[in-house]
Every structure is written in structure tokens, then in C-alpha cells.
Design an enzyme around this catalytic site. Structure first.
Site, mmCIF file in Angstrom:
data_model
loop_
_atom_site.group_PDB
_atom_site.id
_atom_site.type_symbol
_atom_site.label_atom_id
_atom_site.label_comp_id
_atom_site.label_asym_id
_atom_site.label_seq_id
_atom_site.Cartn_x
_atom_site.Cartn_y
_atom_site.Cartn_z
ATOM 1 N N ARG A 22 0.829 -1.090 0.059
ATOM 2 C CA ARG A 22 0.109 -0.146 -0.200
ATOM 3 C C ARG A 22 0.731 1.350 -0.077
ATOM 4 N NH1 ARG A 22 -3.543 -2.641 -1.518
ATOM 5 N NH2 ARG A 22 -5.339 -3.233 -0.615
ATOM 6 N N HIS A 35 -0.526 0.117 -10.020
ATOM 7 C CA HIS A 35 -1.438 -0.470 -8.901
ATOM 8 C C HIS A 35 -2.022 -1.859 -9.914
ATOM 9 C CE1 HIS A 35 -3.609 -0.960 -4.905
ATOM 10 N NE2 HIS A 35 -3.554 -2.558 -5.278
HETATM 11 C C1 OXD Z 1 -5.675 -5.959 -3.098
HETATM 12 C C2 OXD Z 1 -5.138 -5.005 -4.180
HETATM 13 O O1 OXD Z 1 -5.557 -5.673 -1.834
HETATM 14 O O2 OXD Z 1 -5.493 -5.119 -5.373
HETATM 15 O O3 OXD Z 1 -6.092 -7.186 -3.433
HETATM 16 O O4 OXD Z 1 -4.490 -4.270 -3.899
#
Ligand code: OXD
Length: 292
Positions: free
Chosen positions: A207, A255
Site C-alpha cells: 500500500r 497498481h
Molecule cells: C488488493 C489489491 O488488496 O488489489 O487485492 O491491492
């Protein structure tokens, strides 16, 4: 939602199509606006549509009595393994630098690393972290893992909570796969970077909240870190004026390391719905205390 509708033997609604909120027992969600769950008085289960659940705990009105689940999926796990492996190989073989040289028609051979001589540390050695670690070890990297509790994985040295410093000392590449919690927020900062060998490389696929952006820039400027591959950011999409875009040592991806796929996720959601109806234990339950 379509995949779920095709396969489920129960009714599936979106918030816009719900007619009777009393009927809703289970919610499937990804970053729903705060307060979304309080509309459903009979809600029993909230399932995150991804592996991460930090988005659930961001909602101050998350109902206390409701059970929480997340997705643990072999396909997603393989996607993450491949992505991290690609980033590690890209780094040790200087592929991003060659792509930059090519833009200037520059023939500039560089020394390259060999997997067997490179230690990759997995910060966050849970289900996904272990899967990634095993893959890297199979390819020949030296791998170590750090988690709160001890893990036994053949061929991989595992470190626990109070051994973070000694774990970091040997990592040429650090891969962050931690859950985002109060304890891990901002953990990728100058203090941690200083404990890595000089010139280490960072891969963040967890994250954006784990990373202190300023500290990364400082560590690149000082040479403490040689570069970083970032797939996640504090604010997504990353704003066009963010300093990361201009740094040659940072490889930015939007991402995409492992993206939830409705077809592979639907069966476990359906299974959990039936378990809930039968009053059985659910799959992939999230601990409210640990927040993962
Ligand atoms: C998840 C993401 O947590 O895609 O699945 O970041």
C-alpha cells in the site's frame, strides 16, 4: 458482479438496485464510501473484493458485529509472484536503465547481478509473502522473510517482530507485502532505509501508506537506496505533478501487480454466502484486532 450473478443461486444487487435493505445479509465491497454499510440492518458479513482490507477499517461506521472476510486466491497469488519476480530480475539485470539508454541511442554495458548472490527480503511474510518468497527461492534468489510471528518455510530464513533490524541488514532487495495497519503505516521511512545495505532496492506492492514519499526521495539522493519499483501510492492515481514521475531510479506501475478477477473470486464468495446461511465458519476471515 456479472460473474457473481451468473454463478450464484441467490440474488445479487448493487447499492442502486437494492429494493429492500432488510433483505441484505452479505456485502461485497472495495473502497465503498464511508457509511455505506449502515443502510443494511441485517448485514452479517462484509467481504473485501481484494486481498487488502485496510479500506474497511477506514470507515468509522463499520458495523462492529459484522464478520469480515478477504480474498485469498491462487491466481492472484501467482500474479503477485510473477510481478515481484519480474521486478527483481529487471533490477539485477539493469533492464530499466537499458530502456533509458535506448532513448538516447546509448550503448552502455553495465555490471549485472546474479540471483544466487542477491538476498531478497520479504517484509510481510504472510500467505502472499510466503508464496512470493518460494517463487524467488525457486529461481535461485537468497530469500528471507519478516513477520510478526515465526514462519517455517523450507529454504527461507524467517525473522520475527523483534528481529527487524537483523533482517534488514542483509536485504539487497526489500519487497513490502505488509498489510496496512496503524503499526505499519509509514514503515518505509529513512530510519528503516538506513538499516538496509547501502544501494539496496525497494519494491512496494502493498500500500502507498507504507511509504514516506519524502524519505524515499532523500534516500535516493543520498544513494542509500539505488532505486525503487512502486506499484502503490498514497493517492491513486498518482498526481501528474508528483516528484516520483521525474525520477529515473523509480519504476512506476499503476497498481497492477495482482488484480482481483471476478471469475476467480466469485466461487469463494458464493461458498462464504452458503457457509453464512448454514451458520458455518467462513473462509478467509479477517481479524478485527490484527486488522488483516
Ligand atoms: C488488493 C489489491 O488488496 O488489489 O487485492 O491491492
Amino acid at each position: 458482479m456479472d460473474a457473481l450473478n451468473q454463478e450464484a443461486d441467490f440474488k445479487v444487487y448493487t447499492p442502486e438496485t437494492v429494493k429492500d435493505p432488510d433483505e441484505i445479509k452479505m456485502a461485497l465491497t472495495w473502497k465503498a464510501p464511508a457509511g455505506s454499510y449502515s443502510h443494511y440492518p441485517n448485514l452479517q458479513v462484509i467481504g473485501s473484493m481484494g486481498a487488502g482490507v485496510d479500506h474497511l477499517f477506514e470507515d468509522p461506521s463499520l458495523p462492529q458485529h459484522v464478520r469480515l472476510t478477504r480474498v485469498v486466491d491462487a491466481k492472484l497469488s501467482r500474479d503477485m509472484q510473477e510481478f515481484v519476480l519480474a521486478q527483481c530480475l529487471n533490477h539485477i539485470k539493469n533492464l530499466s536503465s537499458y530502456a533509458q539508454s535506448q532513448e538516447q541511442s546509448l550503448w552502455k554495458p553495465m555490471e549485472y547481478g546474479r540471483a544466487a548472490e542477491v538476498t531478497v527480503g520479504i517484509l510481510g511474510f504472510g500467505t502472499l509473502g510466503q508464496a512470493v518468497g518460494k517463487k524467488l527461492a525457486n529461481v535461485g534468489f537468497q530469500v528471507s522473510g519478516w513477520a510478526k510471528s515465526a514462519k517455517q518455510v523450507a529454504g527461507i530464513k524467517s525473522y520475527t517482530e523483534d528481529q527487524l533490524d537483523v533482517f534488514l541488514e542483509s536485504c539487497h532487495i526489500l519487497v513490502c507485502l505488509l498489510p496496512l495497519t496503524e503499526d505499519t503505516n509509514g514503515i518505509l521511512n529513512n530510519t528503516l532505509f538506513q538499516k538496509l545495505p547501502k544501494g539496496s532496492y525497494l519494491i512496494n506492492v502493498a500500500r502507498g501508506g507504507h511509504l514516506n514519499d519524502e524519505d524515499l526521495i532523500q534516500s535516493l539522493n543520498s544513494g542509500q537506496l539505488s532505486g525503487a519499483a512502486l506499484d502503490v501510492f498514497n493517492i491513486e492515481p498518482l498526481s501528474t505533478d508528483h516528484p516520483f514521475w521525474k525520477r529515473k531510479e523509480i519504476l512506476i506501475t499503476p497498481h497492477v501487480a495482482s488484480m482481483s478477477n471476478a471469475k476467480s473470486v466469485a466461487p469463494q464468495v458464493i461458498e462464504n454466502y452458503h457457509r453464512m446461511e448454514r451458520g458455518e465458519e467462513l473462509l478467509n476471515v479477517v481479524s478485527r484486532d490484527k486488522k488483516y
